[in-house]
Scaffold this motif. Sequence first.
Motif, PDB file in Angstrom:
ATOM      1  N   ARG A   5       1.062  -1.138  -0.360  1.00 13.65           N
ATOM      2  CA  ARG A   5      -0.104  -0.130   0.653  1.00 13.65           C
ATOM      3  C   ARG A   5       1.350   1.405   0.034  1.00 13.65           C
ATOM      4  O   ARG A   5       0.362   2.727   0.582  1.00 13.65           O
ATOM      5  N   GLY A   6       2.582   0.819  -0.359  1.00 11.44           N
ATOM      6  CA  GLY A   6       3.101   1.977  -0.812  1.00 11.44           C
ATOM      7  C   GLY A   6       3.570   2.591   0.613  1.00 11.44           C
ATOM      8  O   GLY A   6       4.322   4.381   0.116  1.00 11.44           O
ATOM      9  N   SER A 350       3.076  10.107  -6.249  1.00  7.57           N
ATOM     10  CA  SER A 350       3.604  10.599  -4.418  1.00  7.57           C
ATOM     11  C   SER A 350       1.714  10.370  -3.917  1.00  7.57           C
ATOM     12  O   SER A 350       0.862  10.664  -4.218  1.00  7.57           O
ATOM     13  N   ALA A 351       1.511   8.954  -3.082  1.00 10.04           N
ATOM     14  CA  ALA A 351       0.830   8.835  -2.226  1.00 10.04           C
ATOM     15  C   ALA A 351       0.021   9.654  -1.753  1.00 10.04           C
ATOM     16  O   ALA A 351      -1.116   9.979  -0.920  1.00 10.04           O
ATOM     17  N   GLU A 352       1.489  10.032  -0.883  1.00 10.89           N
ATOM     18  CA  GLU A 352       1.317  10.919   0.435  1.00 10.89           C
ATOM     19  C   GLU A 352       0.568  12.314  -0.461  1.00 10.89           C
ATOM     20  O   GLU A 352      -0.717  13.254   0.074  1.00 10.89           O
ATOM     21  N   TRP A 355      -3.658  11.869  -1.450  1.00  9.91           N
ATOM     22  CA  TRP A 355      -4.431  12.132  -0.104  1.00  9.91           C
ATOM     23  C   TRP A 355      -4.361  13.904   0.404  1.00  9.91           C
ATOM     24  O   TRP A 355      -5.770  13.665   0.641  1.00  9.91           O
ATOM     25  N   ARG A 361      -7.719   8.146   0.060  1.00 10.30           N
ATOM     26  CA  ARG A 361      -6.741   7.375  -0.745  1.00 10.30           C
ATOM     27  C   ARG A 361      -6.434   6.706  -1.731  1.00 10.30           C
ATOM     28  O   ARG A 361      -7.291   5.878  -1.549  1.00 10.30           O
ATOM     29  N   MET A 362      -5.543   6.666  -2.657  1.00  8.84           N
ATOM     30  CA  MET A 362      -5.656   6.515  -4.084  1.00  8.84           C
ATOM     31  C   MET A 362      -5.680   5.034  -4.230  1.00  8.84           C
ATOM     32  O   MET A 362      -6.077   3.900  -4.957  1.00  8.84           O
ATOM     33  N   GLU A 363      -4.734   4.015  -3.483  1.00  6.67           N
ATOM     34  CA  GLU A 363      -4.150   2.679  -3.262  1.00  6.67           C
ATOM     35  C   GLU A 363      -6.096   2.096  -2.907  1.00  6.67           C
ATOM     36  O   GLU A 363      -5.970   1.073  -2.760  1.00  6.67           O
ATOM     37  N   TRP A 381       5.115   0.091  -6.303  1.00 10.82           N
ATOM     38  CA  TRP A 381       5.233   0.846  -5.173  1.00 10.82           C
ATOM     39  C   TRP A 381       6.958   1.161  -4.972  1.00 10.82           C
ATOM     40  O   TRP A 381       7.814  -0.568  -4.652  1.00 10.82           O
ATOM     41  N   ARG A 385       5.441   5.764  -3.711  1.00 10.35           N
ATOM     42  CA  ARG A 385       5.467   6.586  -5.100  1.00 10.35           C
ATOM     43  C   ARG A 385       4.664   5.080  -6.168  1.00 10.35           C
ATOM     44  O   ARG A 385       5.408   4.011  -5.871  1.00 10.35           O
ATOM     45  N   LEU A 386       3.372   5.583  -6.564  1.00 12.68           N
ATOM     46  CA  LEU A 386       3.253   4.751  -7.512  1.00 12.68           C
ATOM     47  C   LEU A 386       3.226   5.068  -8.860  1.00 12.68           C
ATOM     48  O   LEU A 386       3.075   6.208  -9.536  1.00 12.68           O
TER      49      LEU A 386
END
Length: 417
Positions: A5-6, A350-352, A355, A361-363, A381, A385-386
């Motif tokens: 989950r990143g 960037s997941a952060e 968000w 949360r994109m994931e 991941w 980052r994705l």
Amino acid sequence: MDVNRGGLAETPREHPAARGRLVDTLHSAVPTSLYVHIPFCASRCHYCDFTTYVAPRPAMDAYVVALAEEFRLLGEAATAPLQTVFFGGGTPTLLSARQWEQVFAALHRCFRLAPGAEVTVEANPGTVDAEKLALLREAGVNRLSFGAQTFDERLLLAIGRLHDADTIRRSVVMAQDAGFTNLNLDLMFGLPDQTLNDVHESVREVVRLGVPHVSAYWLKVEPGTPFARWREQGLLSLPGEDLEADMYDLVLEELAAAGFCHYEVSNFARPGREARHNLVYWRNEPYWAAGVGAHGYAFGRRYENVRALQEYAARVRAGRRPWEVDHEVSAAEAAEDTLMLGLRLREGVSAERFWLRHGVRMEEAFAGVIDPLLAQGLLAWQEGRLRLTERAWQVANVVFERFVGALTEDEAPLDVN
């Protein structure tokens, strides 16, 4: 830490702005970038479907006046200084020195430019001289983008370009002598009857010229162009997908060996020379747009200006925004765009930051898309980052398409074989 989950297990559960709702915090942000469309060309290339005109000098004079009027309309809302300005075309360097003086006078009258702002002008080889280059430098232009396309004389004729390879070389050297150190050259591959050796030689020419940025694009045959008509008539001999893939791999290998970073699907730069203006697009950030046919994205709306010169001029004279169409971007669509555009970049998404911008949360929101792509080895991941994997670059569009309508439609099976 949950690697799948990143690595964001510590992300706060509640977004300070969203409170459980999908949002786009940039919809209230004042754009700090401006795209300006200069639609004039000496002739129309066989592959081009852009808004361009072959027009006499009086029509260009009238357009410069109309453009100043649209600058005034935009400037009323442009309360933040511009970090990037991009003059695209068409062939912006067809404007005379006097016309450029008018354009920059209007620009500085209506907008503030931040210290160190990136100001780019597109140019065709053969349309610059020492006087024009000096004027552009003095006006604050610090980046030039030359539409070279290829260094093969036969191919230049086949695609309808007016310059030859020596003209490309002379124009680049002239710009360097004028003090321009931030230069881009556009290249195209997948051209009619183009070979791997043709691509190889063009890339090597770019490296020899010492430019710090290269944009390398696949040919896309657009409806309504001469190429589209010739293809329908069986008169266009294109390399085919397998050879085009080999050409793309060759570009990657040659530019990497020369010290370029492949930082976006079609773009390569030496460290620190990435196109700041284009990063605005790929990070799905807002930007103003001016000129006929120009596309903008401001305050949560995407818009496209009218394409007809006379209608454009009439609207701005009347104090009206010259929109042909505009579209309010929903929070869901904005989230999809952030992923589709951001995945074009090697840095990924960037997941952060996702968000913080969108409140989800994109994931989790895109699990039905992301998880299958992770399983197929097309996404990965890395440090929160994705990103696209190396094997995904050639089928990047297939990956991007999976996010269209993903928050409102059922996912379909993906086939990249």
